[in-house]
Design an enzyme around this catalytic site. Structure first.
Site, PDB file in Angstrom:
ATOM      1  N   TYR A   1     -15.357  17.434 -15.737  1.00  0.00           N
ATOM      2  CA  TYR A   1     -15.837  16.050 -15.721  1.00  0.00           C
ATOM      3  C   TYR A   1     -16.924  15.894 -14.645  1.00  0.00           C
ATOM      4  CZ  TYR A   1     -15.862  11.068 -14.717  1.00  0.00           C
ATOM      5  OH  TYR A   1     -16.262   9.789 -14.469  1.00  0.00           O
TER       6      TYR A   1
ATOM      7  N   LYS B   1      -7.143   7.020 -19.363  1.00  0.00           N
ATOM      8  CA  LYS B   1      -7.417   7.549 -20.695  1.00  0.00           C
ATOM      9  C   LYS B   1      -6.179   7.413 -21.599  1.00  0.00           C
ATOM     10  CE  LYS B   1     -11.387   8.211 -18.898  1.00  0.00           C
ATOM     11  NZ  LYS B   1     -11.404   8.821 -17.628  1.00  0.00           N
TER      12      LYS B   1
ATOM     13  N   ASP C   1      -6.245  19.354 -14.081  1.00  0.00           N
ATOM     14  CA  ASP C   1      -6.548  18.015 -14.587  1.00  0.00           C
ATOM     15  C   ASP C   1      -6.094  18.001 -16.050  1.00  0.00           C
ATOM     16  OD1 ASP C   1      -7.751  15.791 -15.745  1.00  0.00           O
ATOM     17  OD2 ASP C   1      -9.544  15.911 -14.501  1.00  0.00           O
TER      18      ASP C   1
ATOM     19  N   ARG D   1       0.852  -1.201   0.000  1.00  0.00           N
ATOM     20  CA  ARG D   1       0.000   0.000   0.000  1.00  0.00           C
ATOM     21  C   ARG D   1       0.888   1.252   0.000  1.00  0.00           C
ATOM     22  NH1 ARG D   1      -1.773   1.641   4.608  1.00  0.00           N
ATOM     23  NH2 ARG D   1      -2.513  -0.371   5.370  1.00  0.00           N
TER      24      ARG D   1
HETATM   25  N1  PLP Z   1     -10.856  13.737 -15.077  1.00  0.00           N
HETATM   26  C1  PLP Z   1     -11.335  13.656 -16.329  1.00  0.00           C
HETATM   27  C2  PLP Z   1     -11.129  14.808 -17.264  1.00  0.00           C
HETATM   28  C3  PLP Z   1     -12.018  12.512 -16.747  1.00  0.00           C
HETATM   29  O1  PLP Z   1     -12.484  12.458 -18.002  1.00  0.00           O
HETATM   30  C4  PLP Z   1     -12.184  11.436 -15.833  1.00  0.00           C
HETATM   31  C5  PLP Z   1     -12.905  10.230 -16.226  1.00  0.00           C
HETATM   32  O2  PLP Z   1     -13.582  10.186 -17.224  1.00  0.00           O
HETATM   33  C6  PLP Z   1     -11.667  11.555 -14.537  1.00  0.00           C
HETATM   34  C7  PLP Z   1     -11.002  12.717 -14.195  1.00  0.00           C
HETATM   35  C8  PLP Z   1     -11.814  10.440 -13.533  1.00  0.00           C
HETATM   36  O3  PLP Z   1     -10.906   9.433 -13.803  1.00  0.00           O
HETATM   37  P1  PLP Z   1     -11.147   7.868 -13.519  1.00  0.00           P
HETATM   38  O4  PLP Z   1     -12.329   7.458 -14.370  1.00  0.00           O
HETATM   39  O5  PLP Z   1      -9.865   7.230 -13.907  1.00  0.00           O
HETATM   40  O6  PLP Z   1     -11.464   7.736 -12.072  1.00  0.00           O
END
Ligand code: PLP
Length: 382
Positions: free
Chosen positions: A98, A195, A170, A46
């Site tokens: 998101y 992604k 992000d 962990r």
């Molecule tokens: N940030 C963005 C721009 C996203 O598109 C996503 C998921 O689609 C996330 C964060 C969250 O990531 P995760 O699905 O890996 O938890």
């Protein structure tokens, strides 16, 4: 080291016991200590795992950062960042982001006494009026999901520094191939590694990259205390995926441009959102802070209804109707009912996220097939 060399070599050493060129999958929960506390930095998985360490070093190098931390998902990474804050603290966030980020902010952390302001960040000056002594974090996505708005990272970085507020970006849509927020003044870069970094739609993972030693320690403490860590198999898959990030991204960008230009010419299409268009409201900022414009595109239909959008989405063949983005295969989605369903209709419509909006993650297939696929689906609306 240049970017395409870093993807393959940064943080990676041949295995010292065998010379294996690929980082081994250290499928172990614990490590034998010579005597209590006498170990090689590994006690329990962990806290640390060697496959994860290699990936963290690689990601830090790609973002020109000092410290990388991998999480069990992008949401796990965002969760750790907000846990840096205390009840009473305030966050200023972009209003187009998101849906899962909006959900964790409003449905989880608001209950713990953290206040969120969702605002348009297209002009950095807009932020100043929301800043007070309780403001501890500015949070932005750029390009935003799904409206493809561009936020001036350097401009916001100046405001954040002036008021001594942490600034997190992000960087999921752009990837470190297109944009490096730490170089532009951000303190924290976050990725949904699920992604483009993973790139093959086979892993869920998140990451944070920072330069500041104290911030890295705080985040590592939160991660170890709360437990959102990825497994070594997933770290291996991402290490493998990243080796082709630069090649994949080149093709995503090429195909993205061709599809955006194609969509603009279609009579059934109303608006196309893609930062590479010269008339995109923040195209000049995109050109300044990004190396190209990526493979994410959103568009609306004339006759703005869910039924119209469904007709197109159900007719597409190479664009699979699915959540997620950034894989080699093209995907399409309906943000209003899928990724952004947790945002109230009045809120989402304020930023242009209307019922007919379709989001495309343009993959790296032959672009002629993708164009034909879209043409056939749009012809169903005639
Ligand atoms: N940030 C963005 C721009 C996203 O598109 C996503 C998921 O689609 C996330 C964060 C969250 O990531 P995760 O699905 O890996 O938890």
């Amino acid at each position: 080291m240049k970017f395409g060399t870093k993807t393959i070599h940064a943080g990676i050493e041949p295995d010292p016991s065998t010379g294996a060129i690929m980082t081994p999958i250290f499928q172990t929960s614990t490590y034998v200590q010579r005597s209590p506390g006498d170990n090689d930095g590994y006690e329990y998985s962990r806290s640390h795992n060697p496959t994860r360490t290699a990936l963290q070093k690689n990601l830090a190098a790609l973002e020109n950062g000092k410290h990388g931390l991998c999480f069990s998902s992008g949401m796990g990474a965002i969760d750790a960042i907000i846990k840096l804050l205390n009840p009473g603290d305030e966050v200023i966030s972009s209003n187009d982001l998101y849906g899962g980020s909006y959900r964790i902010f409003t449905k989880i952390f608001q209950r713990y006494g953290i206040k969120f302001h969702f605002i348009s960040m297209e002009k950095p000056g807009n932020i100043e009026e929301y800043i007070n002594e309780k403001t501890k974090l500015i949070w932005a996505e750029t390009p935003t999901n799904p409206m493809m708005s561009i936020i001036d990272i350097e401009g916001i970085g100046v405001v954040a520094k002036k008021h001594k507020i942490l600034f997190g970006v992000d960087n999921t849509f752009a990837t470190p191939f297109l944009q490096n927020p730490l170089d532009l003044g951000a303190d924290i870069v976050m990725h949904s590694v699920t992604k483009y970094l993973g790139g093959h739609s086979d892993v869920v993972m998140g990451a944070i990259i920072v330069n500041d030693d104290h911030l890295a320690k705080q985040l590592a403490f939160i991660q170890n205390a709360c437990g959102a860590v990825p497994g070594p198999q997933d770290c291996f898959l991402v290490l493998r995926g990243i080796k082709t990030l630069h090649i994949r991204m080149e093709r995503h960008c090429q195909n993205g441009r061709a599809i955006a230009e194609f969509l603009r010419k279609q009579s059934a299409v109303d608006k196309v959102y893609w930062p590479g268009f010269e008339d995109h409201p923040n195209h000049d900022i995109a050109k300044k802070q990004m190396r190209d414009f990526g493979g994410m595109i959103s568009f609306t239909l004339k006759g703005n209804t869910i039924e119209y959008a469904n007709k197109v989405l159900e007719s597409l063949h190479f664009f699979s109707l699915a959540e997620s983005l950034g894989g080699v295969e093209s995907l399409c989605g309906h943000p209003a009912t899928m990724t952004h369903a947790s945002i109230p209709k009045e809120e989402r419509e304020k930023v242009g996220l209307v019922d007919s909006l379709i989001r495309l993650s343009v993959g790296i297939e032959d672009v002629d097939d993708l164009r034909d696929d879209l043409a056939a689906a749009l012809s169903k609306l005639a």
